[in-house]
Motif scaffolding. Structure first.
Motif, PDB file in Angstrom:
ATOM      1  N   LYS A   2      25.990  25.863  -3.731  1.00 32.61           N
ATOM      2  CA  LYS A   2      26.302  25.410  -2.383  1.00 32.61           C
ATOM      3  C   LYS A   2      27.154  24.150  -2.473  1.00 32.61           C
ATOM      4  O   LYS A   2      26.746  23.154  -3.081  1.00 32.61           O
ATOM      5  CB  LYS A   2      25.007  25.122  -1.608  1.00 32.61           C
ATOM      6  N   LEU A   3      28.349  24.187  -1.882  1.00 31.16           N
ATOM      7  CA  LEU A   3      29.275  23.068  -1.946  1.00 31.16           C
ATOM      8  C   LEU A   3      29.176  22.210  -0.690  1.00 31.16           C
ATOM      9  O   LEU A   3      29.014  22.732   0.415  1.00 31.16           O
ATOM     10  CB  LEU A   3      30.710  23.573  -2.101  1.00 31.16           C
ATOM     11  N   ALA A   4      29.291  20.905  -0.873  1.00 31.92           N
ATOM     12  CA  ALA A   4      29.222  19.985   0.261  1.00 31.92           C
ATOM     13  C   ALA A   4      30.455  20.094   1.145  1.00 31.92           C
ATOM     14  O   ALA A   4      30.385  19.884   2.357  1.00 31.92           O
ATOM     15  CB  ALA A   4      29.055  18.553  -0.243  1.00 31.92           C
ATOM     16  N   ILE A   5      31.593  20.380   0.536  1.00 30.40           N
ATOM     17  CA  ILE A   5      32.839  20.583   1.275  1.00 30.40           C
ATOM     18  C   ILE A   5      33.519  21.830   0.711  1.00 30.40           C
ATOM     19  O   ILE A   5      33.128  22.331  -0.352  1.00 30.40           O
ATOM     20  CB  ILE A   5      33.786  19.367   1.164  1.00 30.40           C
ATOM     21  N   ALA A   6      34.541  22.312   1.394  1.00 28.98           N
ATOM     22  CA  ALA A   6      35.260  23.482   0.914  1.00 28.98           C
ATOM     23  C   ALA A   6      35.958  23.173  -0.403  1.00 28.98           C
ATOM     24  O   ALA A   6      36.523  22.080  -0.581  1.00 28.98           O
ATOM     25  CB  ALA A   6      36.282  23.929   1.952  1.00 28.98           C
ATOM     26  N   ALA A   7      35.902  24.099  -1.338  1.00 29.69           N
ATOM     27  CA  ALA A   7      36.562  23.917  -2.625  1.00 29.69           C
ATOM     28  C   ALA A   7      38.077  23.918  -2.446  1.00 29.69           C
ATOM     29  O   ALA A   7      38.613  24.652  -1.599  1.00 29.69           O
ATOM     30  CB  ALA A   7      36.151  25.028  -3.583  1.00 29.69           C
ATOM     31  N   PRO A   8      38.806  23.079  -3.206  1.00 26.91           N
ATOM     32  CA  PRO A   8      40.270  23.093  -3.100  1.00 26.91           C
ATOM     33  C   PRO A   8      40.813  24.426  -3.580  1.00 26.91           C
ATOM     34  O   PRO A   8      40.171  25.127  -4.365  1.00 26.91           O
ATOM     35  CB  PRO A   8      40.701  21.943  -4.027  1.00 26.91           C
ATOM     36  N   PRO A   9      42.002  24.796  -3.138  1.00 24.04           N
ATOM     37  CA  PRO A   9      42.559  26.089  -3.527  1.00 24.04           C
ATOM     38  C   PRO A   9      42.909  26.125  -5.011  1.00 24.04           C
ATOM     39  O   PRO A   9      43.210  25.095  -5.623  1.00 24.04           O
ATOM     40  CB  PRO A   9      43.814  26.210  -2.662  1.00 24.04           C
ATOM     41  N   LEU A  10      42.871  27.322  -5.578  1.00 23.76           N
ATOM     42  CA  LEU A  10      43.324  27.539  -6.946  1.00 23.76           C
ATOM     43  C   LEU A  10      44.836  27.674  -6.923  1.00 23.76           C
ATOM     44  O   LEU A  10      45.380  28.460  -6.154  1.00 23.76           O
ATOM     45  CB  LEU A  10      42.690  28.807  -7.514  1.00 23.76           C
TER      46      LEU A  10
END
Length: 234
Positions: A2-10
Protein backbone atom coordinates in the motif's frame (compact mmCIF):
# COMPACT_ATOMS: atom_id res chain seq x y z
CA UNK A 1 2.00 -3.08 -0.99
CA UNK A 2 0.00 0.00 0.00
CA UNK A 3 1.55 3.29 -1.15
CA UNK A 4 1.03 6.59 0.63
CA UNK A 5 0.98 8.44 -2.70
CA UNK A 6 0.72 7.37 -6.33
CA UNK A 7 3.91 5.80 -7.66
CA UNK A 8 5.77 7.89 -10.27
CA UNK A 9 5.48 6.65 -13.85
CA UNK A 10 7.96 4.18 -15.31
CA UNK A 11 10.03 5.85 -18.01
CA UNK A 12 10.77 3.69 -21.04
CA UNK A 13 12.41 3.97 -24.44
CA UNK A 14 11.60 2.45 -27.83
CA UNK A 15 13.64 -0.49 -29.09
CA UNK A 16 14.37 -0.55 -32.82
CA UNK A 17 12.40 -3.26 -34.58
CA UNK A 18 10.60 -4.52 -31.48
CA UNK A 19 7.31 -3.96 -29.69
CA UNK A 20 9.07 -4.27 -26.33
CA UNK A 21 10.34 -1.19 -24.53
CA UNK A 22 13.48 -0.54 -22.46
CA UNK A 23 12.82 0.62 -18.85
CA UNK A 24 15.12 3.38 -17.62
CA UNK A 25 16.67 3.21 -14.15
CA UNK A 26 19.44 5.82 -13.81
CA UNK A 27 21.07 8.19 -16.30
CA UNK A 28 24.85 8.61 -16.00
CA UNK A 29 26.68 11.19 -18.14
CA UNK A 30 30.40 11.46 -18.86
CA UNK A 31 31.80 14.97 -18.98
CA UNK A 32 34.21 16.26 -21.66
CA UNK A 33 34.98 12.95 -23.37
CA UNK A 34 35.98 14.38 -26.78
CA UNK A 35 39.25 16.33 -26.88
CA UNK A 36 37.97 19.08 -29.19
CA UNK A 37 34.91 19.68 -26.99
CA UNK A 38 37.07 19.77 -23.85
CA UNK A 39 39.21 22.45 -25.50
CA UNK A 40 36.19 24.52 -26.59
CA UNK A 41 35.08 24.44 -22.94
CA UNK A 42 38.53 25.73 -21.88
CA UNK A 43 39.79 22.45 -20.40
CA UNK A 44 42.83 20.22 -21.05
CA UNK A 45 41.63 16.80 -22.27
CA UNK A 46 44.97 15.14 -21.52
CA UNK A 47 44.95 15.70 -17.77
CA UNK A 48 41.59 14.51 -16.51
CA UNK A 49 40.28 11.00 -15.77
CA UNK A 50 36.61 10.51 -16.66
CA UNK A 51 34.08 12.20 -14.41
CA UNK A 52 30.33 11.78 -14.21
CA UNK A 53 27.12 13.56 -13.35
CA UNK A 54 23.58 12.19 -13.27
CA UNK A 55 20.14 13.02 -14.57
CA UNK A 56 16.95 11.46 -13.17
CA UNK A 57 15.03 8.87 -15.16
CA UNK A 58 12.27 11.47 -15.37
CA UNK A 59 14.54 13.58 -17.61
CA UNK A 60 14.32 10.98 -20.39
CA UNK A 61 12.28 11.81 -23.50
CA UNK A 62 11.43 9.10 -26.03
CA UNK A 63 12.67 10.72 -29.24
CA UNK A 64 12.37 7.65 -31.47
CA UNK A 65 9.69 9.70 -33.23
CA UNK A 66 9.92 13.50 -33.48
CA UNK A 67 9.29 14.95 -30.03
CA UNK A 68 8.60 18.40 -28.62
CA UNK A 69 10.71 19.60 -25.68
CA UNK A 70 9.88 22.83 -23.84
CA UNK A 71 12.48 25.54 -23.32
CA UNK A 72 13.36 25.14 -19.62
CA UNK A 73 12.95 27.85 -16.97
CA UNK A 74 15.66 30.09 -15.49
CA UNK A 75 18.08 29.97 -18.42
CA UNK A 76 19.06 32.25 -21.28
CA UNK A 77 21.66 29.89 -22.74
CA UNK A 78 20.13 26.48 -23.50
CA UNK A 79 22.63 24.17 -25.23
CA UNK A 80 22.52 20.94 -27.26
CA UNK A 81 25.02 18.09 -26.88
CA UNK A 82 24.65 15.08 -29.22
CA UNK A 83 25.96 11.82 -27.73
CA UNK A 84 26.25 8.05 -28.02
CA UNK A 85 24.05 6.46 -25.32
CA UNK A 86 24.80 3.03 -23.84
CA UNK A 87 21.92 0.94 -22.43
CA UNK A 88 22.92 -1.47 -19.65
CA UNK A 89 21.21 -4.86 -19.51
CA UNK A 90 23.02 -6.74 -16.72
CA UNK A 91 24.47 -6.11 -13.27
CA UNK A 92 28.08 -4.99 -13.26
CA UNK A 93 30.44 -4.02 -10.45
CA UNK A 94 34.23 -3.55 -10.48
CA UNK A 95 34.37 -4.67 -14.09
CA UNK A 96 37.67 -5.03 -15.94
CA UNK A 97 37.80 -3.26 -19.33
CA UNK A 98 37.91 -6.63 -21.09
CA UNK A 99 34.58 -7.71 -19.56
CA UNK A 100 32.80 -4.34 -19.45
CA UNK A 101 31.02 -4.65 -22.79
CA UNK A 102 29.35 -7.81 -21.54
CA UNK A 103 26.80 -5.75 -19.57
CA UNK A 104 25.77 -3.62 -22.57
CA UNK A 105 22.29 -4.34 -23.95
CA UNK A 106 22.26 -1.77 -26.74
CA UNK A 107 23.11 1.67 -28.07
CA UNK A 108 21.19 4.80 -29.07
CA UNK A 109 21.51 8.44 -30.09
CA UNK A 110 20.89 10.95 -27.31
CA UNK A 111 20.88 14.67 -26.54
CA UNK A 112 22.25 15.99 -23.25
CA UNK A 113 20.35 19.28 -23.05
CA UNK A 114 22.08 21.79 -20.78
CA UNK A 115 21.28 25.09 -19.11
CA UNK A 116 24.83 26.30 -19.83
CA UNK A 117 24.62 29.59 -17.97
CA UNK A 118 23.48 27.83 -14.79
CA UNK A 119 26.10 25.08 -15.22
CA UNK A 120 28.86 27.65 -15.71
CA UNK A 121 27.78 29.61 -12.65
CA UNK A 122 27.85 26.48 -10.50
CA UNK A 123 31.23 25.43 -11.90
CA UNK A 124 32.75 28.80 -11.07
CA UNK A 125 31.43 28.49 -7.52
CA UNK A 126 32.74 24.88 -7.31
CA UNK A 127 29.22 23.59 -6.69
CA UNK A 128 27.45 20.58 -8.27
CA UNK A 129 26.15 20.95 -11.82
CA UNK A 130 22.69 19.55 -11.09
CA UNK A 131 20.81 22.79 -11.70
CA UNK A 132 22.35 23.04 -15.17
CA UNK A 133 22.00 19.38 -16.18
CA UNK A 134 19.18 17.71 -14.23
CA UNK A 135 15.74 19.01 -15.16
CA UNK A 136 12.59 17.84 -16.90
CA UNK A 137 13.01 16.54 -20.47
CA UNK A 138 16.78 17.13 -20.45
CA UNK A 139 17.61 13.71 -21.94
CA UNK A 140 15.95 12.96 -25.30
CA UNK A 141 16.97 9.50 -26.58
CA UNK A 142 16.22 7.77 -29.88
CA UNK A 143 15.45 4.08 -30.41
CA UNK A 144 17.76 1.64 -28.65
CA UNK A 145 19.50 -0.76 -31.02
CA UNK A 146 20.31 -4.13 -29.40
CA UNK A 147 23.92 -5.32 -29.40
CA UNK A 148 22.70 -8.46 -31.15
CA UNK A 149 21.79 -6.29 -34.15
CA UNK A 150 24.56 -3.65 -34.22
CA UNK A 151 27.47 -5.04 -32.21
CA UNK A 152 29.61 -2.56 -30.29
CA UNK A 153 30.18 0.53 -32.48
CA UNK A 154 33.70 1.91 -31.99
CA UNK A 155 33.71 4.27 -34.96
CA UNK A 156 31.19 6.08 -37.09
CA UNK A 157 29.99 9.61 -37.70
CA UNK A 158 28.06 11.43 -34.99
CA UNK A 159 26.34 14.68 -35.99
CA UNK A 160 23.66 17.24 -35.17
CA UNK A 161 21.83 19.74 -37.38
CA UNK A 162 19.86 22.71 -36.05
CA UNK A 163 17.26 24.07 -38.47
CA UNK A 164 19.00 22.16 -41.27
CA UNK A 165 22.49 23.56 -40.60
CA UNK A 166 25.28 21.33 -39.29
CA UNK A 167 26.28 22.29 -35.73
CA UNK A 168 28.14 19.26 -34.35
CA UNK A 169 30.17 16.63 -36.14
CA UNK A 170 32.68 14.02 -35.02
CA UNK A 171 33.42 10.30 -34.95
CA UNK A 172 32.99 7.74 -32.18
CA UNK A 173 36.66 6.82 -32.62
CA UNK A 174 37.51 10.25 -31.12
CA UNK A 175 36.20 9.34 -27.66
CA UNK A 176 38.93 9.89 -25.07
CA UNK A 177 37.52 7.07 -22.93
CA UNK A 178 35.88 4.40 -25.07
CA UNK A 179 32.74 2.58 -23.93
CA UNK A 180 34.59 -0.33 -22.32
CA UNK A 181 36.87 1.91 -20.25
CA UNK A 182 34.01 4.27 -19.36
CA UNK A 183 31.98 1.35 -17.98
CA UNK A 184 35.07 -0.06 -16.24
CA UNK A 185 35.71 3.26 -14.50
CA UNK A 186 32.06 3.87 -13.57
CA UNK A 187 31.63 0.35 -12.19
CA UNK A 188 34.37 0.96 -9.62
CA UNK A 189 32.09 3.50 -7.92
CA UNK A 190 28.59 2.19 -8.69
CA UNK A 191 26.90 -1.16 -9.05
CA UNK A 192 25.55 -0.86 -12.58
CA UNK A 193 22.05 -2.28 -12.96
CA UNK A 194 19.75 -3.28 -15.81
CA UNK A 195 17.99 -0.18 -17.09
CA UNK A 196 20.87 2.19 -16.43
CA UNK A 197 21.90 4.33 -19.39
CA UNK A 198 25.20 6.11 -19.94
CA UNK A 199 25.75 9.22 -22.05
CA UNK A 200 29.33 9.04 -23.35
CA UNK A 201 30.19 12.67 -24.12
CA UNK A 202 29.73 15.12 -26.98
CA UNK A 203 31.91 16.29 -29.88
CA UNK A 204 32.73 19.95 -30.47
CA UNK A 205 30.22 22.46 -31.74
CA UNK A 206 27.83 22.74 -28.80
CA UNK A 207 25.69 25.85 -28.92
CA UNK A 208 22.48 27.56 -27.92
CA UNK A 209 18.96 26.86 -29.17
CA UNK A 210 15.75 28.84 -28.77
CA UNK A 211 12.04 28.13 -28.97
CA UNK A 212 11.08 27.17 -32.51
CA UNK A 213 14.41 25.49 -33.34
CA UNK A 214 14.39 21.97 -34.78
CA UNK A 215 17.19 19.56 -33.92
CA UNK A 216 18.01 16.46 -35.97
CA UNK A 217 20.97 14.24 -35.10
CA UNK A 218 22.29 10.77 -35.67
CA UNK A 219 25.07 8.21 -35.43
CA UNK A 220 26.10 5.82 -38.19
CA UNK A 221 24.24 2.53 -37.73
CA UNK A 222 22.08 3.80 -34.85
CA UNK A 223 19.51 5.89 -36.67
CA UNK A 224 18.50 9.43 -35.77
CA UNK A 225 16.46 11.47 -33.35
CA UNK A 226 14.55 14.69 -33.85
CA UNK A 227 13.16 17.23 -31.40
CA UNK A 228 11.57 20.67 -31.66
CA UNK A 229 12.13 23.28 -28.95
CA UNK A 230 8.72 24.45 -27.76
CA UNK A 231 8.06 27.72 -25.90
CA UNK A 232 8.69 27.70 -22.16
CA UNK A 233 5.84 26.42 -20.02
CA UNK A 234 4.06 29.37 -18.43
Amino acid sequence: MKLAIAAPPLHTLAIAGRDERFPVNRVFCVGRNYAAHAREMGKDPDREPPFFFMKPAAAVVDAASPASVPYPPKTKNYHHEIELVVAIGARGVKLAPAEALGVVWGYAVGLDMTRRDLQSDMREKKRPWDIGKSFAEAAPIGSIHPVAAVGHPAQGAIWLDVNGARRQEGDLSELIWDVAHTIHFLSQYYELLPGDVIYTGTPKGVGAVVAGDRLHGGIDGLGTLAIAIAPAIA
